[in-house]
Motif scaffolding. Structure first.
Motif, PDB file in Angstrom:
ATOM      1  N   LEU A   1      45.856  93.440  43.144  1.00  0.00           N
ATOM      2  CA  LEU A   1      46.391  92.621  44.241  1.00  0.00           C
ATOM      3  C   LEU A   1      45.735  92.956  45.577  1.00  0.00           C
ATOM      4  CD1 LEU A   1      48.360  90.539  45.357  1.00  0.00           C
ATOM      5  CD2 LEU A   1      50.114  92.339  45.447  1.00  0.00           C
ATOM      6  N   PRO A   2      45.591  94.237  45.972  1.00  0.00           N
ATOM      7  CA  PRO A   2      44.936  94.523  47.254  1.00  0.00           C
ATOM      8  C   PRO A   2      43.501  94.021  47.312  1.00  0.00           C
ATOM      9  CG  PRO A   2      46.118  96.451  46.469  1.00  0.00           C
ATOM     10  CD  PRO A   2      46.111  95.474  45.343  1.00  0.00           C
ATOM     11  N   LEU A   3      42.781  94.110  46.203  1.00  0.00           N
ATOM     12  CA  LEU A   3      41.402  93.617  46.206  1.00  0.00           C
ATOM     13  C   LEU A   3      41.371  92.097  46.308  1.00  0.00           C
ATOM     14  CD1 LEU A   3      39.899  96.028  43.528  1.00  0.00           C
ATOM     15  CD2 LEU A   3      39.954  96.262  46.007  1.00  0.00           C
ATOM     16  N   GLY A   4      42.345  91.442  45.676  1.00  0.00           N
ATOM     17  CA  GLY A   4      42.448  89.998  45.836  1.00  0.00           C
ATOM     18  C   GLY A   4      42.722  89.602  47.277  1.00  0.00           C
ATOM     19  N   LEU A   5      43.549  90.377  47.973  1.00  0.00           N
ATOM     20  CA  LEU A   5      43.834  90.101  49.377  1.00  0.00           C
ATOM     21  C   LEU A   5      42.587  90.163  50.247  1.00  0.00           C
ATOM     22  CD1 LEU A   5      47.160  92.129  49.735  1.00  0.00           C
ATOM     23  CD2 LEU A   5      46.925  89.657  50.051  1.00  0.00           C
ATOM     24  N   SER A   6      41.594  90.958  49.830  1.00  0.00           N
ATOM     25  CA  SER A   6      40.385  91.126  50.646  1.00  0.00           C
ATOM     26  C   SER A   6      39.306  90.084  50.369  1.00  0.00           C
ATOM     27  CB  SER A   6      39.802  92.524  50.425  1.00  0.00           C
ATOM     28  OG  SER A   6      39.213  92.633  49.134  1.00  0.00           O
ATOM     29  N   ILE A   7      39.428  89.334  49.273  1.00  0.00           N
ATOM     30  CA  ILE A   7      38.330  88.453  48.862  1.00  0.00           C
ATOM     31  C   ILE A   7      38.026  87.395  49.921  1.00  0.00           C
ATOM     32  CG2 ILE A   7      37.703  86.626  47.227  1.00  0.00           C
ATOM     33  CD1 ILE A   7      38.964  88.327  45.031  1.00  0.00           C
ATOM     34  N   ALA A   8      39.039  86.663  50.352  1.00  0.00           N
ATOM     35  CA  ALA A   8      38.802  85.554  51.282  1.00  0.00           C
ATOM     36  C   ALA A   8      38.388  86.009  52.682  1.00  0.00           C
ATOM     37  CB  ALA A   8      40.039  84.659  51.347  1.00  0.00           C
ATOM     38  N   PRO A   9      39.019  87.021  53.292  1.00  0.00           N
ATOM     39  CA  PRO A   9      38.700  87.324  54.692  1.00  0.00           C
ATOM     40  C   PRO A   9      37.565  88.314  54.899  1.00  0.00           C
ATOM     41  CG  PRO A   9      40.599  88.616  54.032  1.00  0.00           C
ATOM     42  CD  PRO A   9      40.215  87.770  52.847  1.00  0.00           C
ATOM     43  N   LEU A  10      37.078  89.000  53.862  1.00  0.00           N
ATOM     44  CA  LEU A  10      36.211  90.154  54.085  1.00  0.00           C
ATOM     45  C   LEU A  10      34.914  89.800  54.801  1.00  0.00           C
ATOM     46  CD1 LEU A  10      35.649  93.122  53.839  1.00  0.00           C
ATOM     47  CD2 LEU A  10      34.864  92.748  51.485  1.00  0.00           C
ATOM     48  N   VAL A  11      34.168  88.831  54.277  1.00  0.00           N
ATOM     49  CA  VAL A  11      32.882  88.491  54.896  1.00  0.00           C
ATOM     50  C   VAL A  11      33.097  87.975  56.318  1.00  0.00           C
ATOM     51  CG1 VAL A  11      30.880  86.965  54.756  1.00  0.00           C
ATOM     52  CG2 VAL A  11      31.737  88.077  52.697  1.00  0.00           C
ATOM     53  N   LEU A  12      34.110  87.146  56.494  1.00  0.00           N
ATOM     54  CA  LEU A  12      34.395  86.620  57.827  1.00  0.00           C
ATOM     55  C   LEU A  12      34.789  87.731  58.795  1.00  0.00           C
ATOM     56  CD1 LEU A  12      36.415  83.434  56.842  1.00  0.00           C
ATOM     57  CD2 LEU A  12      34.066  83.535  57.686  1.00  0.00           C
ATOM     58  N   LEU A  13      35.545  88.711  58.321  1.00  0.00           N
ATOM     59  CA  LEU A  13      35.929  89.833  59.170  1.00  0.00           C
ATOM     60  C   LEU A  13      34.699  90.640  59.585  1.00  0.00           C
ATOM     61  CD1 LEU A  13      37.992  91.726  60.497  1.00  0.00           C
ATOM     62  CD2 LEU A  13      38.234  92.870  58.282  1.00  0.00           C
TER      63      LEU A  13
ATOM     64  N   GLY B  98      49.241  93.385  24.175  1.00  0.00           N
ATOM     65  CA  GLY B  98      49.318  94.184  25.393  1.00  0.00           C
ATOM     66  C   GLY B  98      48.066  94.063  26.249  1.00  0.00           C
ATOM     67  N   LEU B  99      46.899  94.044  25.604  1.00  0.00           N
ATOM     68  CA  LEU B  99      45.660  93.865  26.360  1.00  0.00           C
ATOM     69  C   LEU B  99      45.655  92.509  27.058  1.00  0.00           C
ATOM     70  CD1 LEU B  99      43.104  95.309  23.779  1.00  0.00           C
ATOM     71  CD2 LEU B  99      43.997  96.431  25.825  1.00  0.00           C
ATOM     72  N   ALA B 100      46.173  91.496  26.371  1.00  0.00           N
ATOM     73  CA  ALA B 100      46.247  90.167  26.986  1.00  0.00           C
ATOM     74  C   ALA B 100      47.202  90.172  28.173  1.00  0.00           C
ATOM     75  CB  ALA B 100      46.714  89.143  25.949  1.00  0.00           C
ATOM     76  N   ARG B 101      48.340  90.892  28.059  1.00  0.00           N
ATOM     77  CA  ARG B 101      49.280  90.960  29.184  1.00  0.00           C
ATOM     78  C   ARG B 101      48.621  91.617  30.401  1.00  0.00           C
ATOM     79  NH1 ARG B 101      54.569  90.782  27.069  1.00  0.00           N
ATOM     80  NH2 ARG B 101      54.523  89.187  25.447  1.00  0.00           N
ATOM     81  N   GLY B 102      47.880  92.704  30.156  1.00  0.00           N
ATOM     82  CA  GLY B 102      47.217  93.370  31.271  1.00  0.00           C
ATOM     83  C   GLY B 102      46.191  92.487  31.945  1.00  0.00           C
ATOM     84  N   ALA B 103      45.391  91.776  31.141  1.00  0.00           N
ATOM     85  CA  ALA B 103      44.385  90.881  31.712  1.00  0.00           C
ATOM     86  C   ALA B 103      45.040  89.726  32.457  1.00  0.00           C
ATOM     87  CB  ALA B 103      43.470  90.356  30.606  1.00  0.00           C
ATOM     88  N   THR B 104      46.139  89.207  31.907  1.00  0.00           N
ATOM     89  CA  THR B 104      46.865  88.133  32.591  1.00  0.00           C
ATOM     90  C   THR B 104      47.391  88.609  33.938  1.00  0.00           C
ATOM     91  OG1 THR B 104      47.521  87.168  30.472  1.00  0.00           O
ATOM     92  CG2 THR B 104      48.797  86.513  32.407  1.00  0.00           C
ATOM     93  N   ALA B 105      47.979  89.807  33.965  1.00  0.00           N
ATOM     94  CA  ALA B 105      48.500  90.353  35.219  1.00  0.00           C
ATOM     95  C   ALA B 105      47.384  90.564  36.232  1.00  0.00           C
ATOM     96  CB  ALA B 105      49.221  91.671  34.944  1.00  0.00           C
ATOM     97  N   THR B 106      46.226  91.041  35.769  1.00  0.00           N
ATOM     98  CA  THR B 106      45.088  91.244  36.666  1.00  0.00           C
ATOM     99  C   THR B 106      44.663  89.943  37.315  1.00  0.00           C
ATOM    100  OG1 THR B 106      44.255  93.182  35.474  1.00  0.00           O
ATOM    101  CG2 THR B 106      42.653  91.898  36.729  1.00  0.00           C
ATOM    102  N   ASP B 107      44.447  88.915  36.495  1.00  0.00           N
ATOM    103  CA  ASP B 107      43.958  87.636  37.025  1.00  0.00           C
ATOM    104  C   ASP B 107      45.011  86.948  37.892  1.00  0.00           C
ATOM    105  OD1 ASP B 107      41.343  87.695  35.859  1.00  0.00           O
ATOM    106  OD2 ASP B 107      42.246  87.236  33.929  1.00  0.00           O
ATOM    107  N   ALA B 108      46.277  87.065  37.511  1.00  0.00           N
ATOM    108  CA  ALA B 108      47.335  86.484  38.336  1.00  0.00           C
ATOM    109  C   ALA B 108      47.395  87.169  39.697  1.00  0.00           C
ATOM    110  CB  ALA B 108      48.678  86.584  37.624  1.00  0.00           C
ATOM    111  N   ALA B 109      47.241  88.508  39.711  1.00  0.00           N
ATOM    112  CA  ALA B 109      47.253  89.240  40.978  1.00  0.00           C
ATOM    113  C   ALA B 109      46.072  88.836  41.851  1.00  0.00           C
ATOM    114  CB  ALA B 109      47.230  90.746  40.715  1.00  0.00           C
TER     115      ALA B 109
END
Length: 458
Positions: free
Chosen positions: A21-33, A137-148
């Motif tokens: 989730l924190p890395l997702g938060l940085s995707i959109a603003p990072l280059v502009l910042l 379980g591996l699918a749940r983890g990957a789903t949570a990653t992509d959703a975050a």
């Protein structure tokens, strides 16, 4: 404390979401910042190169470190490095601080490659034995990653815009922090706060068997040996080689999509500004499609007759998406935009479904002592191929050719799995370190869907 399979799945999904989730938060603003701080685009490219080179250099050693000193400790270290990185990037104003922030983020990325997944597999094996079903379980983890990542990307892009709707709020923010905190800084600082929750959760919710105290000299000795064992594993096991080749093909697809889509979006909308908005929406939708694909991975394996055929079908789906994106380069207007959106979604849908099925097979070939290292070798194969593909596709003439080459790479990866069936034959699980537990005979049929347990829901 030994967790049952459902509890392990829940905790693995939670720790995956909290990390990304924190890395997702940085995707959109990072280059502009970075550009808002006065950095030229050449400097920005240098910062990203520092991130990539640090990740590549540390990928295997940090995987070996996890196998030596424990999953939980390495995950906590990754969170602390990301906390420092996001703080530096959110508040830093000089090239040295910003470059250091990107390098620390790369180190955290290398540390995080494998420990959480290795913890999940170790925990399930400890509770249910080596024949336990892993794919769900591996699918749940990957789903949570992509959703975050999807939620983070959307939130990280929206927060500065919302602050911009109230100019007095942005002005007060700047005055209170002497100009250190800009509206574009807010998503990164929010991500730093989430990292505190991630570290706390990793340390408190991921129990591991006690490990004997390991002197520093033994760590320095054992990590290189574990890394060497992980590299040998890819050379002596045909199924693991296929996993690595498929990871490389996925790296080619991701590099092509991530490098060429922003320019293609600008071409379709007619302006860079509107193209940036379109790309942000596509990135969020892509992560959402990957989450759906990961969630459907167990069903895909059941419907296609096994994990290997599921990988072939999923990679073919992604290849179709890339080829469709190539076709849209010769089409005008709204029709091309609609087809491009479908193609982009197919790329991520297929890759999302590929990961859990690939890793289910991989975990059945390696023991606990080399599990995180094997995941790091897989990640390194993806990253190095992505870097090479990026150099190639950016010098090719614009048009369908770059997309077609990446699609061909995925189709080649799919052909490796098209026959299927080898997961139903007896095979051995090599220990990456070559230790006394190097082989353990497995029964035929292991790795196939196990009736209703494959589709179990919490």
């Amino acid at each position: 404390m030994t967790l049952d399979e459902r509890a392990a799945r829940r905790r693995y999904a939670t720790v995956s979401a909290l990390f990304w989730l924190p890395l997702g938060l940085s995707i959109a603003p990072l280059v502009l910042l970075l550009t808002e701080r006065g950095m030229a685009m050449t400097a920005v490219a240098g910062f990203f190169a520092a991130h990539s080179l640090t990740t590549a250099a540390l990928e295997l050693p940090t995987g070996g470190l996890s196998d030596v000193i424990g999953r939980r400790n390495v995950l906590a270290a990754a969170g602390l490095l990301n906390l420092a990185a996001l703080t530096l990037l959110g508040l830093g104003t000089t090239p040295v601080l910003l470059g250091l922030g990107m390098a620390l983020m790369g180190a955290a990325r290398a540390l995080s490659s494998g420990p959480a997944e290795a913890w999940y597999v170790d925990t399930v094996h400890a509770h249910a034995g080596p024949d336990a079903e892993l794919r769900t379980g591996l699918a749940r983890g990957a789903t949570a990653t992509d959703a975050a990542l999807a939620v983070g990307t959307l939130t990280g892009g929206a927060l500065p815009w919302l602050i911009g709707l109230a100019p007095e709020l942005g002005a007060r923010l700047g005055e209170a922090t002497s100009g250190l905190v800009l509206p574009l800084s807010v998503p990164l600082l929010l991500g730093a706060a989430v990292e505190i929750a991630f570290v706390s959760y990793a340390l408190s919710a991921l129990p591991e068997p006690p490990r004997p105290p390991t002197p520093l000299r033994h760590v320095l000795r054992d990590v290189p040996a574990t890394v060497a064992g992980g590299l040998r594993l890819g050379g002596r096991d045909a199924l693991v080689r296929r996993v690595l080749v498929s990871a490389g093909a996925a790296g080619s697809a991701l590099a092509t999509a991530e490098l060429l889509t922003p320019g293609r979006a600008a071409d379709l909308t007619g302006a860079p500004e509107s193209g940036a908005v379109l790309f942000a929406a596509l990135a969020c939708a892509g992560f959402a499609c990957a989450a759906v694909g990961a969630h459907l991975a167990p069903l895909t394996a059941r419907r296609t007759g096994g994990g290997e055929r599921a990988i072939a079908a999923s990679l073919t789906t992604s290849a179709a998406g890339l080829l469709l994106l190539g076709v849209t380069t010769a089409l005008p207007g709204a029709f091309a935009l609609a087809l491009a959106a479908v193609g982009y979604g197919l790329v991520y849908l297929g890759l999302g479904a590929t990961g859990p099925n690939e890793n289910d097979l991989l975990h059945r070939r390696v023991s606990s002592t080399g599990r995180a290292t094997a995941l790091s070798v897989q990640s390194l194969a993806l990253q190095l191929t992505a870097a090479l593909t990026g150099l190639i596709v950016t010098v090719l003439p614009p048009g369908p050719l770059p997309w077609s080459l990446a699609g061909a790479a995925l189709l080649a990866g799919a052909l490796l799995w098209a026959r299927g069936g080898s997961e139903s034959r007896p095979y051995a699980i090599p220990d990456a370190t070559g230790g006394p537990d190097a082989t353990a005979e497995r029964r035929p049929g292991h790795g196939r869907p196990l009736g209703g347990r494959t589709g179990a829901r919490e």
